[in-house]
Scaffold this motif. Structure first.
Motif, short mmCIF file in Angstrom:
data_model
loop_
_atom_site.label_atom_id
_atom_site.label_comp_id
_atom_site.label_asym_id
_atom_site.label_seq_id
_atom_site.Cartn_x
_atom_site.Cartn_y
_atom_site.Cartn_z
N TRP A 253 -2.35 9.92 2.64
CA TRP A 253 -3.09 9.14 1.65
C TRP A 253 -4.57 9.04 1.99
N THR B 299 -13.27 9.78 -3.63
CA THR B 299 -14.58 9.13 -3.62
C THR B 299 -15.72 10.14 -3.56
N ARG C 175 0.82 -1.20 0.00
CA ARG C 175 0.00 0.00 0.00
C ARG C 175 0.86 1.26 0.00
N ARG D 119 -7.46 9.48 -0.69
CA ARG D 119 -8.42 8.41 -0.96
C ARG D 119 -9.85 8.88 -0.72
N ASN D 120 -10.06 9.65 0.34
CA ASN D 120 -11.40 10.15 0.63
C ASN D 120 -11.85 11.18 -0.39
#
Length: 82
Positions: free
Chosen positions: A66, A74, A56, A70-71
């Motif tokens: 990160w 989305t 990862r 990542r949030n």
């Protein structure tokens, strides 16, 4: 699993294939795995992608937020009123 644990059992051709898919060299992957060099953000992302998440981004570059990225990926932007 660490990057070193991941690449150690790979034979030369498989390691070179992984490196090519990550736009780097097998030597660079070894340098990162042994802690002699720091992975770039793009390499961290490529490793995450090419190892199906086994390595990862957070493991190779813990200094980058990160979770925020990542949030934010989305969420959908609000439509603008014209």
């Amino acid at each position: 699993m660490t990057l070193l644990d991941y690449i150690k059992p790979l034979d030369k051709l498989v390691l070179e294939s992984l490196a090519k898919r990550c736009s780097t060299t097998a030597g660079q992957l070894r340098q990162v795995a042994y802690g002699n060099r720091r992975a770039s953000a793009s390499l961290a992302i490529a490793l995450d992608r090419e190892t199906d998440g086994e390595i990862r981004c957070e493991m190779t570059r813990p200094d980058i937020d990160w979770a925020y990225l990542r949030n934010s990926a989305t969420t959908t932007p609000e439509p603008t009123a014209d």
